[in-house]
Motif scaffolding. Structure first.
Motif, PDB file in Angstrom:
ATOM      1  N   ILE A  98       0.776  -1.187  -0.015  1.00 28.61           N
ATOM      2  CA  ILE A  98       0.025   0.080  -0.075  1.00 28.61           C
ATOM      3  C   ILE A  98       0.742   1.291  -0.068  1.00 28.61           C
ATOM      4  N   ASN A  99       0.538   2.186  -0.643  1.00 27.77           N
ATOM      5  CA  ASN A  99       1.247   3.557  -0.995  1.00 27.77           C
ATOM      6  C   ASN A  99       0.246   4.543  -0.997  1.00 27.77           C
ATOM      7  N   TYR A 100       0.899   5.888  -0.760  1.00 29.82           N
ATOM      8  CA  TYR A 100       0.033   7.003  -0.951  1.00 29.82           C
ATOM      9  C   TYR A 100       0.725   8.092  -1.475  1.00 29.82           C
ATOM     10  N   GLY A 101       0.152   8.971  -2.247  1.00 27.64           N
ATOM     11  CA  GLY A 101       0.905  10.004  -2.968  1.00 27.64           C
ATOM     12  C   GLY A 101      -0.076  11.004  -3.995  1.00 27.64           C
ATOM     13  N   THR A 102      -0.196  12.239  -3.792  1.00 29.15           N
ATOM     14  CA  THR A 102      -0.910  13.265  -4.550  1.00 29.15           C
ATOM     15  C   THR A 102      -2.445  12.854  -4.287  1.00 29.15           C
ATOM     16  N   ASN A 103      -2.729  12.874  -2.976  1.00 33.29           N
ATOM     17  CA  ASN A 103      -3.926  12.537  -2.460  1.00 33.29           C
ATOM     18  C   ASN A 103      -4.746  11.002  -3.251  1.00 33.29           C
ATOM     19  N   GLN A 104      -4.017  10.222  -3.399  1.00 30.29           N
ATOM     20  CA  GLN A 104      -4.378   9.045  -3.806  1.00 30.29           C
ATOM     21  C   GLN A 104      -3.827   7.958  -3.199  1.00 30.29           C
ATOM     22  N   PHE A 105      -4.628   6.979  -2.877  1.00 31.17           N
ATOM     23  CA  PHE A 105      -3.877   5.476  -2.254  1.00 31.17           C
ATOM     24  C   PHE A 105      -3.824   4.566  -3.147  1.00 31.17           C
ATOM     25  N   GLN A 106      -2.686   3.605  -3.218  1.00 35.88           N
ATOM     26  CA  GLN A 106      -2.848   2.539  -4.175  1.00 35.88           C
ATOM     27  C   GLN A 106      -2.390   1.247  -3.323  1.00 35.88           C
ATOM     28  N   LEU A 107      -3.283   0.056  -3.709  1.00 33.25           N
ATOM     29  CA  LEU A 107      -3.093  -1.158  -3.245  1.00 33.25           C
ATOM     30  C   LEU A 107      -2.889  -2.122  -4.261  1.00 33.25           C
ATOM     31  N   ILE A 108      -1.767  -2.896  -4.179  1.00 36.01           N
ATOM     32  CA  ILE A 108      -1.184  -3.921  -4.951  1.00 36.01           C
ATOM     33  C   ILE A 108      -1.485  -5.122  -4.346  1.00 36.01           C
ATOM     34  N   GLN A 109      -2.319  -6.023  -4.962  1.00 39.24           N
ATOM     35  CA  GLN A 109      -2.547  -7.370  -4.212  1.00 39.24           C
ATOM     36  C   GLN A 109      -3.070  -8.455  -5.303  1.00 39.24           C
ATOM     37  N   GLY A 110      -2.276  -9.695  -5.368  1.00 38.37           N
ATOM     38  CA  GLY A 110      -2.434 -10.616  -6.522  1.00 38.37           C
ATOM     39  C   GLY A 110      -1.956 -10.046  -7.732  1.00 38.37           C
ATOM     40  N   ASP A 111      -2.885 -10.033  -8.875  1.00 36.75           N
ATOM     41  CA  ASP A 111      -2.542  -9.100 -10.125  1.00 36.75           C
ATOM     42  C   ASP A 111      -3.052  -7.907 -10.339  1.00 36.75           C
ATOM     43  N   THR A 112      -3.556  -7.516  -9.191  1.00 39.78           N
ATOM     44  CA  THR A 112      -4.512  -6.102  -9.377  1.00 39.78           C
ATOM     45  C   THR A 112      -3.687  -4.907  -8.480  1.00 39.78           C
ATOM     46  N   LEU A 113      -4.081  -4.011  -9.233  1.00 35.87           N
ATOM     47  CA  LEU A 113      -3.550  -2.373  -8.599  1.00 35.87           C
ATOM     48  C   LEU A 113      -4.971  -1.696  -8.460  1.00 35.87           C
ATOM     49  N   LEU A 114      -5.053  -1.523  -7.380  1.00 34.31           N
ATOM     50  CA  LEU A 114      -6.220  -0.288  -7.011  1.00 34.31           C
ATOM     51  C   LEU A 114      -5.987   0.924  -6.579  1.00 34.31           C
ATOM     52  N   ILE A 115      -6.616   1.930  -7.144  1.00 37.13           N
ATOM     53  CA  ILE A 115      -6.362   3.246  -6.633  1.00 37.13           C
ATOM     54  C   ILE A 115      -7.610   3.921  -6.396  1.00 37.13           C
ATOM     55  N   ARG A 116      -7.451   4.566  -5.095  1.00 36.22           N
ATOM     56  CA  ARG A 116      -8.543   5.313  -4.697  1.00 36.22           C
ATOM     57  C   ARG A 116      -8.008   6.646  -4.246  1.00 36.22           C
ATOM     58  N   ASP A 117      -9.089   7.710  -4.186  1.00 35.79           N
ATOM     59  CA  ASP A 117      -9.126   8.907  -3.708  1.00 35.79           C
ATOM     60  C   ASP A 117      -9.531   8.884  -2.057  1.00 35.79           C
ATOM     61  N   ASN A 118      -9.890  10.051  -1.811  1.00 35.91           N
ATOM     62  CA  ASN A 118     -10.403   9.865  -0.266  1.00 35.91           C
ATOM     63  C   ASN A 118     -11.837   9.449  -0.043  1.00 35.91           C
ATOM     64  N   LYS A 119     -12.569   9.465  -1.334  1.00 38.44           N
ATOM     65  CA  LYS A 119     -13.557   8.949  -0.971  1.00 38.44           C
ATOM     66  C   LYS A 119     -14.328   7.673  -2.109  1.00 38.44           C
ATOM     67  N   SER A 120     -13.573   7.400  -3.065  1.00 37.43           N
ATOM     68  CA  SER A 120     -14.055   6.230  -3.883  1.00 37.43           C
ATOM     69  C   SER A 120     -12.857   5.397  -4.572  1.00 37.43           C
ATOM     70  N   LEU A 121     -13.078   4.424  -5.216  1.00 33.13           N
ATOM     71  CA  LEU A 121     -12.306   3.502  -6.179  1.00 33.13           C
ATOM     72  C   LEU A 121     -12.362   4.499  -7.369  1.00 33.13           C
ATOM     73  N   VAL A 122     -11.102   4.809  -7.723  1.00 35.13           N
ATOM     74  CA  VAL A 122     -11.029   5.615  -9.066  1.00 35.13           C
ATOM     75  C   VAL A 122     -10.249   4.852 -10.251  1.00 35.13           C
ATOM     76  N   ALA A 123      -9.515   3.555  -9.863  1.00 33.78           N
ATOM     77  CA  ALA A 123      -8.924   2.917 -10.960  1.00 33.78           C
ATOM     78  C   ALA A 123      -8.588   1.396 -10.597  1.00 33.78           C
ATOM     79  N   ALA A 124      -8.520   0.687 -11.405  1.00 33.35           N
ATOM     80  CA  ALA A 124      -8.179  -0.670 -11.346  1.00 33.35           C
ATOM     81  C   ALA A 124      -7.457  -1.290 -12.377  1.00 33.35           C
ATOM     82  N   TYR A 125      -6.610  -1.795 -12.182  1.00 35.30           N
ATOM     83  CA  TYR A 125      -5.520  -2.596 -13.422  1.00 35.30           C
ATOM     84  C   TYR A 125      -5.216  -3.756 -13.164  1.00 35.30           C
ATOM     85  N   TYR A 126      -4.951  -4.629 -13.966  1.00 33.36           N
ATOM     86  CA  TYR A 126      -4.396  -5.916 -14.027  1.00 33.36           C
ATOM     87  C   TYR A 126      -2.728  -5.433 -14.472  1.00 33.36           C
ATOM     88  N   TYR A 127      -2.018  -5.212 -13.457  1.00 33.66           N
ATOM     89  CA  TYR A 127      -0.630  -4.651 -13.698  1.00 33.66           C
ATOM     90  C   TYR A 127       0.323  -5.551 -14.240  1.00 33.66           C
TER      91      TYR A 127
END
Length: 357
Positions: free
Chosen positions: A229-258
């Protein structure tokens, strides 16, 4: 740097505090001017007994004019200083010559391969300096009883290739656990983060008391799927399995099969034709290692992300967009590109639980 934020005055409980309970002496060695970036003060707040810097080194003729003492000279000094410590001890050494502005001592200009980037130009010098450190350390009695952890504080690969400009790869770093005769050579092929260093070390030391940590023991914690898990420029990111999820302070904004989309061009939350991509995502900071070296045995799991783990186990099971009032579920279940909506919903629930902690 955390050291120059208001949070640096908080009551901190880190690895040195725990090790001191076990009778360890703790030191921090850094070739910079002694008050540089507030690191000396924070090291003491974390439980470090003594700080050794440019002042203790005592020879300003080896100052690089920017950050501190050249690694070639400070690392042997560090090895000699460590040799004076009573065992058991914990010593942290912070190198500096591979940092921007990527300078070399004049006598080494043209000696090493130039490489494609400034970082590649100075890396052989730091590599040589580390070799000198280990050549000296091997002669010491404490060497055979020591676990070495080698890792940078951040990545510097943004100019190396396009993928290193993305949120996930811009934070990609190595983490190496090295203890000849104790840790068998091997590679840990799963997401790893700097937060995992403390629990893994304590596990290798057979520490069996409760403690708080956000990371996991890489050798013992099999109950929780590896994550970063990381944080930068007002966004959180989670790497788990083959997925990258990105959230702002309110909701999920992006998902990738990285793993199959290393440039993060296909945001799975966008329509099937593509769309948002990496342009909607801020750059994260901090350190994470995807597939870092680690091996060993023993340990005790940290009392760290238990509630988040529960969220991973239950947060999405049997859920549908219509059965859950969380707006993220509607986003996930209405995204046609997501292959396993239930799994991604569980990962998102886990993600939210960590952030809320």
């Amino acid at each position: 740097s955390f050291a120059v934020t208001p949070y640096a005055t908080n009551d901190l409980n880190g690895l040195p505090d725990i090790l001191k309970e076990m009778g360890y002496y703790c030191a921090f060695l850094h070739g910079a001017p002694n008050n540089s970036m507030g690191i000396r003060a924070v090291s003491h707040l974390c439980g470090v007994d003594n700080y050794y810097g440019k002042t203790e080194f005592g020879d300003d003729s080896k100052f690089d004019g920017a950050w501190g003492i050249w690694d070639e000279y400070f690392l042997p000094f560090a090895a000699n200083t460590i040799g004076t410590f009573k065992e058991p001890f914990c010593a942290s050494i912070f190198t500096l010559s591979s940092h921007h502005p990527f300078k070399l001592p004049k006598e080494y200009e043209g000696v090493f391969p130039q490489g494609a980037t400034d970082l590649q130009r100075v890396t052989p010098y730091t590599d040589m300096s580390l070799r000198k450190f280990f050549e000296q350390a091997r002669k010491s009695d404490w060497y055979k009883n020591t676990i070495f952890v080698i890792t940078p504080d951040h990545s510097t690969l943004t100019g190396h290739a396009p993928k290193y400009k993305t949120p996930i790869w811009s934070t990609s770093i190595p983490i190496i656990f090295y203890a000849p005769g104790f840790i068998k050579p091997g590679r840990y092929n799963a997401p790893v983060q700097q937060l995992d260093i403390m629990p893994t070390l304590l596990g290798l030391l057979n520490y069996n008391k409760p403690y708080f940590a956000f990371g996991r023991d890489l050798n013992r914690d099999s109950t929780l799927q590896p994550f970063v898990i990381n944080y930068g420029t007002n966004q959180f990111q989670l790497i788990q399995g083959d997925t990258l999820l990105i959230r702002d302070n309110k909701s999920l904004v992006a998902a990738y099969y990285y793993k199959t989309d290393s440039l993060l061009l296909n945001n799975l939350l966008a329509p099937a034709s593509g769309g948002a991509g990496a342009s909607a995502v801020g750059m994260a900071v901090g350190g994470s290692a995807v597939g870092a070296s680690a091996a060993g045995s023993a340990g005790s799991a940290a009392a760290s992300v238990a509630s988040a783990s529960s969220a991973l186990a239950a947060g999405g099971a049997g859920a549908t967009a219509g059965a859950n009032t969380d707006s993220d579920y509607a986003i996930i279940y209405n995204a046609p590109q997501i292959q396993d909506k239930e799994l991604l919903a569980k990962q998102n629930a886990f993600f939210k639980a960590i952030i809320q902690q």
